[in-house]
Every structure is written in structure tokens, then in C-alpha cells.
Design an enzyme around this catalytic site. Structure first.
Site, PDB file in Angstrom:
ATOM      1  N   GLY A  69       6.806   2.405   9.925  1.00 58.70           N
ATOM      2  CA  GLY A  69       5.865   2.405   8.811  1.00 58.70           C
ATOM      3  C   GLY A  69       6.024   3.620   7.911  1.00 58.70           C
ATOM      4  N   SER A 198       4.946  -1.916  10.596  1.00 58.30           N
ATOM      5  CA  SER A 198       5.565  -1.231  11.729  1.00 58.30           C
ATOM      6  C   SER A 198       5.400  -2.060  12.999  1.00 58.30           C
ATOM      7  CB  SER A 198       4.906   0.133  11.910  1.00 58.30           C
ATOM      8  OG  SER A 198       5.444   0.770  13.036  1.00 58.30           O
ATOM      9  N   HIS A 200       5.512  -1.392  16.220  1.00 57.58           N
ATOM     10  CA  HIS A 200       4.756  -0.949  17.402  1.00 57.58           C
ATOM     11  C   HIS A 200       3.246  -1.061  17.238  1.00 57.58           C
ATOM     12  CE1 HIS A 200       3.423   3.347  16.529  1.00 57.58           C
ATOM     13  NE2 HIS A 200       4.242   3.141  15.527  1.00 57.58           N
ATOM     14  N   CYS A 323      -7.041  15.879  14.623  1.00 59.19           N
ATOM     15  CA  CYS A 323      -7.519  17.064  15.324  1.00 59.19           C
ATOM     16  C   CYS A 323      -6.718  17.257  16.603  1.00 59.19           C
ATOM     17  CB  CYS A 323      -8.992  16.876  15.629  1.00 59.19           C
ATOM     18  SG  CYS A 323      -9.795  18.319  16.260  1.00 59.19           S
TER      19      CYS A 323
HETATM   20  C1  LIG Z   1       1.017   3.996  12.419  1.00 59.67           C
HETATM   21  C2  LIG Z   1       0.833   3.997  10.957  1.00 59.67           C
HETATM   22  C3  LIG Z   1       1.859   4.415  10.097  1.00 59.67           C
HETATM   23  C4  LIG Z   1       3.162   4.974  10.606  1.00 59.67           C
HETATM   24  O1  LIG Z   1       3.955   4.012  11.216  1.00 59.67           O
HETATM   25  P1  LIG Z   1       5.175   4.494  12.140  1.00 59.67           P
HETATM   26  O2  LIG Z   1       5.913   3.247  12.472  1.00 59.67           O
HETATM   27  O3  LIG Z   1       4.566   5.127  13.354  1.00 59.67           O
HETATM   28  O4  LIG Z   1       5.988   5.438  11.332  1.00 59.67           O
HETATM   29  C5  LIG Z   1       1.647   4.338   8.733  1.00 59.67           C
HETATM   30  N1  LIG Z   1       0.501   3.856   8.240  1.00 59.67           N
HETATM   31  C6  LIG Z   1      -0.507   3.445   9.014  1.00 59.67           C
HETATM   32  C7  LIG Z   1      -1.749   2.899   8.400  1.00 59.67           C
HETATM   33  C8  LIG Z   1      -0.381   3.505  10.401  1.00 59.67           C
HETATM   34  O5  LIG Z   1      -1.387   3.098  11.172  1.00 59.67           O
END
Ligand SMILES: *Cc1c(COP(=O)(O)O)cnc(C)c1O
Length: 394
Positions: A69, A198, A200, A323
Site C-alpha cells: 500500500g 495491500s 496483507h 505512539c
Molecule cells: C496498512 C496501510 C497502508 C500501508 O500498506 P503497506 O502494504 O503496509 O505498505 C497504507 N494505507 C492504509 C490506510 C493502511 O491501512
């Protein structure tokens, strides 16, 4: 263990694990190689592209595979900015509660001469389309607003925002990382020009994602090198990971309605239960909200201590804030919806998974009640509140 941190990452589905491992064993060729073994990998890659495209209503050539993402967000913003620069349009609109992959990229763009308007988020965690429209200027090249917030789970009116952008001829990008596989999305019905996702976050593997970019949008490379991904993202493709992502997405999409119905029921049960804790508040709108997201503030406690004690009870949750050790800044999302520092520190995000049971939900409610009461027992802030030396906010 009860895993209630699916907004951070999800467990891979059995089907995704199966796809990943069998491809690692069997289809490990390079998709750019011309012999049969390589072409088999190429076929797997293109099948995955077709499947991903189909789920979101795109064409296969509009899907670019990325490392996740964050990369997709970076590339979307940089591409739209570059297109804007060429036309002398150097203004970008976004919101104060975006993911850091968006906010930090926007900071970089400011350093490169762009001006950025971050829209206020209302107290209920919502962006108002009319305010997006009012912020659009003649030199606006991009509006980027997330589909669903990763901390408080609020679902934004992206279809309306997209329609405004279409009308005003401005590119609309949405970080849909929390939404894809969880709520219905269709890039053409929802007026989306670019979308980040993304794997995962929907039971696929980590380190894989995709960027949808409407075919008339010319992308800017973040990574230079070979001609993979139509020359827009160099590097030998993670074929097993990409195929496992497609598998996970198909599965999530097929079970979406059923999953959402169950999650919504469990979510609302949690919200009702946690609301009984005195001086607590739900963060974000109760209905325009991801089916699996619960986010509360409890006055007079530290979210971090709450998490550690919940961990002792076998519950994995999050404060939903950045945090981490070393940084005591409260969540930028909670500040954006108007929570003051003291209150924002006492936050809890539960992002439940599809397999959660009613008993587990009730166990979470009991545990949170117990732990909040326990922590308040020796909190100096709580003592001052109870003694009337400080006024309750919640
Ligand atoms: C997890 C997340 C990302 C980042 O995605 P990755 O695959 O971990 O780089 C970006 N935007 C949102 C809203 C997310 O929840």
C-alpha cells in the site's frame, strides 16, 4: 489468543498460503524469460492481474503490482503531481487523517514546490464532499482522500468526491487499503482514477499490493530498471506473492457480504458493551464505519498500559496511534477529529476478524472493563478528575 488487530495486518487465508507455497515450489521462473518455465510464471502473473482487475471493476492493464500500500500511495501521488506540474497545476487536496504513506509523501511534494490543502475531518471522522469541492482551485491537480480510515474505520463518501473531481477535471486517488476486500468497491461506479491496495490487509501476504490507475493516466516510476509492469515499476515480479494476493482477494470478495454481516453484528455488540464504561467515547461515526472496526477513548488512562494488560489476557489490540516506544505523540487521526491530547492517549482500536465468536466478543468487553477500572485505580489523572480538580471531557 484473540487477534483483534486486523487493521495492522491479517493472517493469510489457507487458500492464499496454498497458492503461495505451491508456486514457490513449482512456478519459480522469471516471467520475462522466453522459455516455457518462465512463460508459465508470466501466465500466473497475468491471470492474477485479470482477477484483481475484475474484483474492482478495472481493466487488467490498469493494474500495476507493487510492494504494498505504501508504494502504491507514493506512486499515485507522485504521478498525479508530475502530470500536474507539466500543466502548471501544483495544488493538491487531501485530509488531515490520511495514512502516513500519503501524508509524508505530500510533505515531500511541498518540498518540491507543491502547495497542499489538508481538509479538516469532522468530529464524526467524516470528510464532507462540498468542502472538497470548495477547496478545488484552478491549479488543483490531485485530490487524495482515503476510502476508509485505518484507525477509526470511518468510510468516506468517495463516490461523491470522485464525481466532483470528474466534473472539475481533477485526478482523484483513494487509499483503499482498509477497504478493498472488506466493502464493495468499483472504480468506475465510484469515480476513482487511482486506488491503492495491500494484500496483507485482506488475508494475503505482506510485501505485495497494487495500484489501479485509469488507463489515460501516465504513471511516474519510483523504481527505474527493467521493463516490468509496462515499464512503470522495475524489478522481477513477486509472482507467488501476487498470485496469493489475487487468491485472497477473490475469496474476500466472494465472502464479503457474509463476513460483513457477522462482523457488523460483533462490532456493534462490542460498541454497546464498551459504551457502558463511564467516561468513554466511540471514535468515528457509528454507522459509516468498517464492519470490523471499533475505536474508543477512555478518559484517565494510557492506551499503552491498556494494551499490555489486554495482551496478558490473550487479546491482541492496538492503540491505533503512532505512539510507539520513543514517540509519545498521540494519534494524528484522533487529534484530527478533535480529541484533546489527554483523551487521545487513552485510545483502543479493536479490529476484529471474520472468525470472531460471540463468546470472544463478550470476553473482550469484560476484559476491557476490568483493565480500564484497574488502571484508573492508580491513575493520577483519574484521581484529579474524581476529586473535581480537573473537568471530565468525556
Ligand atoms: C496498512 C496501510 C497502508 C500501508 O500498506 P503497506 O502494504 O503496509 O505498505 C497504507 N494505507 C492504509 C490506510 C493502511 O491501512
Amino acid at each position: 489468543m484473540i487477534y483483534a488487530d486486523n487493521a495492522a495486518t491479517t493472517r493469510m487465508s489457507d487458500a492464499a498460503v496454498h497458492t503461495l507455497t505451491s508456486l514457490l515450489n513449482e512456478t519459480w521462473g522469471n516471467p520475462s524469460s522466453l522459455y516455457g518455465h518462465g512463460q508459465k510464471a508470466k501466465d500466473v502473473l497475468e491471470k492474477a492481474r485479470k482477477e484483481v482487475a475484475e474484483v474492482i471493476g478495472a481493466e487488467p492493464r490498469e493494474i500495476l503490482f507493487t510492494s504494498g500500500g505504501s508504494e502504491a500511495d507514493n506512486q499515485a501521488i507522485r504521478s498525479a503531481a508530475e502530470l500536474g506540474r507539466r500543466k502548471g497545476k501544483m495544488h493538491i487536496i487531501s485530509s488531515a487523517f490520511e495514512h502516513h504513506a500519503v501524508l509524508h509523501t505530500l510533505e515531500k511534494m511541498k518540498g518540491e514546490g507543491f502547495s497542499v490543502t489538508l481538509l479538516d475531518v469532522h468530529e464524526n471522522g467524516m470528510i464532507v464532499p462540498a468542502e472538497v469541492e470548495a477547496a478545488i482551485r484552478d491549479d488543483t491537480c490531485l485530490v487524495t482522500i482515503m476510502t476508509a480510515n485505518n484507525e477509526i474505520g470511518t468510510i468516506q463518501p468517495i463516490r461523491e468526491i470522485g464525481a466532483i473531481c470528474r466534473r472539475k477535471n481533477v485526478v482523484f486517488h483513494t487509499d483503499a487499503v482498509q477497504a478493498v476486500g472488506h466493502i464493495p468497491l468499483n472504480v468506475s461506479e465510484d469515480n476513482i482514477d487511482m486506488l491503492s491496495a495491500s494484500a496483507h490487509k485482506f488475508h494475503g501476504p505482506k510485501g505485495v499490493g497494487f495500484l489501479y490507475a485509469k488507463k489515460n493516466i501516465q504513471l511516474t516510476n519510483l523504481i527505474e530498471g527493467g521493463a516490468q509492469e509496462h515499464g512503470k515499476r522495475a524489478g522481477t515480479e513477486n509472482v507467488p506473492g501476487i498470485a496469493a494476493m489475487a487468491e485472497a482477494l477473490k475469496e474476500a470478495n466472494a465472502k464479503m457480504a457474509e463476513n460483513a454481516a457477522h462482523l457488523t453484528k460483533m462490532r456493534d455488540r462490542l460498541i454497546d458493551g464498551l459504551r457502558q464504561i463511564p467516561h468513554s467515547a466511540l471514535n468515528g461515526d457509528a454507522t459509516h464505519r468498517l464492519p470490523g472496526n471499533v475505536n474508543f477513548c477512555f478518559e484517565g488512562i494510557e492506551g499503552e498500559s491498556l494494551l499490555l494488560l489486554l495482551d496478558d489476557k490473550g487479546i491482541c489490540a492496538s492503540s491505533g496511534s503512532a505512539c510507539t516506544s520513543g514517540s509519545l505523540d498521540p494519534s494524528h487521526v484522533l487529534l484530527a477529529i478533535g480529541r484533546v491530547h489527554d483523551v487521545a492517549h487513552g485510545s483502543l482500536r479493536l479490529s476484529i476478524g471474520e472468525d470472531i465468536t460471540e463468546d470472544e466478543t463478550d470476553y473482550i468487553i469484560r476484559s476491557v472493563k476490568e483493565v480500564v477500572e484497574y488502571l484508573r485505580g492508580f491513575s493520577p489523572i483519574w484521581r484529579d478528575l474524581m476529586a473535581g480538580k480537573k473537568a471530565f471531557i468525556l
